[in-house]
Design an enzyme around this catalytic site. Sequence first.
Site, mmCIF file in Angstrom:
data_model
loop_
_atom_site.group_PDB
_atom_site.id
_atom_site.type_symbol
_atom_site.label_atom_id
_atom_site.label_comp_id
_atom_site.label_asym_id
_atom_site.label_seq_id
_atom_site.Cartn_x
_atom_site.Cartn_y
_atom_site.Cartn_z
ATOM 1 N N CYS A 454 0.829 -1.209 0.000
ATOM 2 C CA CYS A 454 0.000 0.000 0.000
ATOM 3 C C CYS A 454 0.862 1.257 0.000
ATOM 4 C CB CYS A 454 -0.944 0.003 1.195
ATOM 5 S SG CYS A 454 -0.094 -0.236 2.782
ATOM 6 N N HIS A 827 -1.001 0.926 7.566
ATOM 7 C CA HIS A 827 -1.554 0.941 6.203
ATOM 8 C C HIS A 827 -1.465 2.361 5.656
ATOM 9 C CE1 HIS A 827 -4.070 -0.155 2.827
ATOM 10 N NE2 HIS A 827 -4.958 0.764 3.146
#
Length: 996
Positions: A454, A827
């Site tokens: 990510c 993330h």
Amino acid sequence: MDKILEAVVMSSYPNNVKQGLVRRVIEAAKQPMDSEQCWSMLELSTKLYLTGDTKYKREIGKEVLEVYGHYHPEEFEEFFNVRFLLSLLQEGYGPLGKRSHYVLDYIQLGLQFVLESPSANSIFSLLRIEVLRKVCERPSPKQCAKISRLLTQHPQCIPTGKHQVLFCQQLIRCIGQFQCVSEGEEDIMEFLEQVNKVSGLLQRIWRTQTSAILPSLKELFTIISSTEEQEAPSNALASVVQFVPLELMDGVIRNLTNDDSITDVQMMTAIGRMIDWVSWPLGKNIDKWIIALLKGLAAVKKFSILIEVTLSKIEKVFSKLLYPIVREGALSVLQYMLLSFQHSHEAFHLLLPHIPRLVASLKKEDSNSAASSLEQLAELIHCMFFRFSGFPDLYEPVLEAVKALPIPNEDRIKHLLGQNAWTSQKNELACFYPRLASKSETGKIGLINLGNTCYMNSIIQSLFMASDFRHSVLNLTEGNSQPLMTKLQWLFAFLEHSQRPAISPESFLSASWPPWFTPGAQQDCSEYLKYLLDRLHEEEKTGKRIYQKLKESSLMSQAVEHHYLNKTLIEKMFGGKMMTKIRCLKCLNVSSREEAFTDLSLAFPPPDRNVHGSTSILPVEEIGPQLIEPPENPSQLTGSPWIQRKPPMTGEPAAPPMLVETVGFQEPGEPANPLSSDAIGVDAAKDPCSAFGGQACAPKDSRSVLDLINYFLSPERLTAENKYHCEKCASLQDAEKVAELTEGPHYLILTLLRFSFDPRTMKRKKILDNVSIPVVLKLPILVTPEETEDVCQRGKDRVGPESGFMSVVYDLCSVVVHSGISSESGHYYCYSRECTDTILHGQPKDGTAKPASDKQLDFEIQWYLFNDTRVSFSSFESVSNVTSFFPKDTAYVLFYRQRPGRQSCPLHEALAEAGRPHGEPSLHKDLMEAISKDNILYLQEQEKEARNRAAYISALPKSPLWWRDFDRDKDDDNSSGGCSPAAGGGGSGSFHGLVF
């Protein structure tokens, strides 16, 4: 005597009178009498018991039979013979069309009086055959319950040997066809009792004959896995599983999941129907069997089955949390389904619309069961927030619903996620990432996460949304010798023209992978961005040019043009220059060094520093959401009481510094006034949040990007161990160091240094401070005297006629957010918008402003949220508030685009002009063909998947009205979150909906 009894029973006397007369007849029956008289009385009592049209008549028949069984055993045994019983069982009793329903009750009643008789064994043998035959005829639940009562009371009548296994299998088939035809609560309770009686018989048989268990379970699986049945088998089958010994579970599950004769469709159908069993209120250990089978399927990597079943059933399981009677089992299954479904957010996101209403219902219920379930549900939700961060727009209502509930610590969350994952090998699930049927409604394309990638996805999307850079990359020529830039061009082209909802950046990842990164581990996106830009710059710098020359501006001099063309694309787009000056505090000598940068790394000021005071020598300006047009008269800003004077350095003329200007949110057409009461920024407003409904900025005690830039540009004292070696003094001296920007980049990248090393814990920790982000800011750029003269001639913004600085306006275009508390975990996702000059470009050359109605406010430009494969519409309000709602979600890397205008340099004006799309860039032939072929392939894949999915879905058990648990009372203001009274605990309708 039989005539007298019949006459009394059939008379019209009141029941109390009849009862007295019947008592006399029964007392007389206890006396000795001849065989013929006994037979007559037994025939009459049999007739009354089997065909009596009232309960009273059947009771009299029962009493007479019991008296004759006790006092006339020989006559009773002779009457209750094998031939008579065979006739009753095969032909029934009574007139055709009105056969008695009480034959089994009659036989159970009579058996107790012949157990010691010589004919007993013959009767038992007959019943063993007949009950098997009866069960094969699929009797009703009521008749099955009567058979079970008979066999439970008289186990001698249970079939033996191979017939016993067959009997168990056929009994299970009967249960599979049970249906409750009434919605009345009493009828439902009676039905549940009947099912319990039948399954209890199976338990009795299995206890004494364990060899019958596995064949019975095989029959059960055959029933629930059948795809040919018109109707789904009854949930009453759940009552069978509860009596299977748990020690057999591992072997049974292992045999099932490794049986090659069972197709995927059959297995999916079976597990889907088992999950429906969470609705069964009497089941024990059902949740354990469901979870065991799900784990078994994961062990043999049947991920496609698990995904299909989870997505089709998880909402139904969730809806059962409304009902206390099945809540515990449903919550266990829900926990496993969610915690194991870690490759994608799809399953959790299906539940998001329902969570607030369920939480409200459980709070209203106010029971121990509800309180315990709320805590477990909150823990589960926070695990999902942790695993699938980056959806603030979706999670906000859920977070609001559970904000008062306990939050588990990160170790607990990691433990739960770690012990429930389907597999520890993430690449085994690579082909099962979120299935998106079509492109996002935004028209943008997502990027597939290839295992903690990510950090790369968010950077690529931010670079792609930098429109000038994107168009320059897409316009590059074919056949160049720069492999990384070529791969970036292909990636951008697919993001622009692919029909897929999301594409895989695998090829680009392998080409741009920093060699020191650990595969599969989370990385620092800022570190990756620096490495990527440096690689691209170095490739081009070595002479492997891969793009066409940009069209030169007519305003460019030959020297400027030569300087411009010698720059790499990365330098043109992201390159800036900074002058670092060090002044010896003893001799006041100044040494300076200029260096290039592609991003500014902004440290956080110490906690005791006044974050709202302007402390820099060259303060930065914030402009709130405003018209995309530079201020008409910058000189109006020079009289501010907040101007801080920069001490002149030796050999330099004194010059007033740039102002910390904070232009607030103003109406179209109004001039920007930094001193107005509604301005927001570092110093300007008493209540900054009031400028945008209390939502557009951070709390008063939070920091701002302006604070960090001003801190970066403020003088730094070099003392003690950090003393500076002055060449003039030829010794270490106290000194002052200051950084000044000498060339503003076209795209300004700001990295907020949130990760610092904690010597106490020996780990990198994250600074979670909320930092307010200005949508527009001004940056002071130091200019040379020659440039100053050019600025004056061109009418650029500057502070004063003697100033060596000009202000450059930047518009926010991307924000990369890190969710988590460590750089090694968490993330990344990003907010982005298209920053173009379409508005300014359409204005007259003389700079005359258009009417206010023709202009657009910059905060009205559409924002997008990029989170791996998911792309959604967003807003600047969401960007501003993300950390307020989710404290671990913090802005990390910011992209600003220089606004062309009177204050920008000619290089950037030419760059913006050349990069501005006149329609989309035309791609070279090979690239267009590759995209076209992939789009065709995608359509073929969609067709194939649609066919396969149709086959799967048609095989799934039908559960048509599960959602009524949420929707049945949605228009009732007195309902608890659309749920039935007492969270489903009362009311016949809701109870029937629960079970069936």
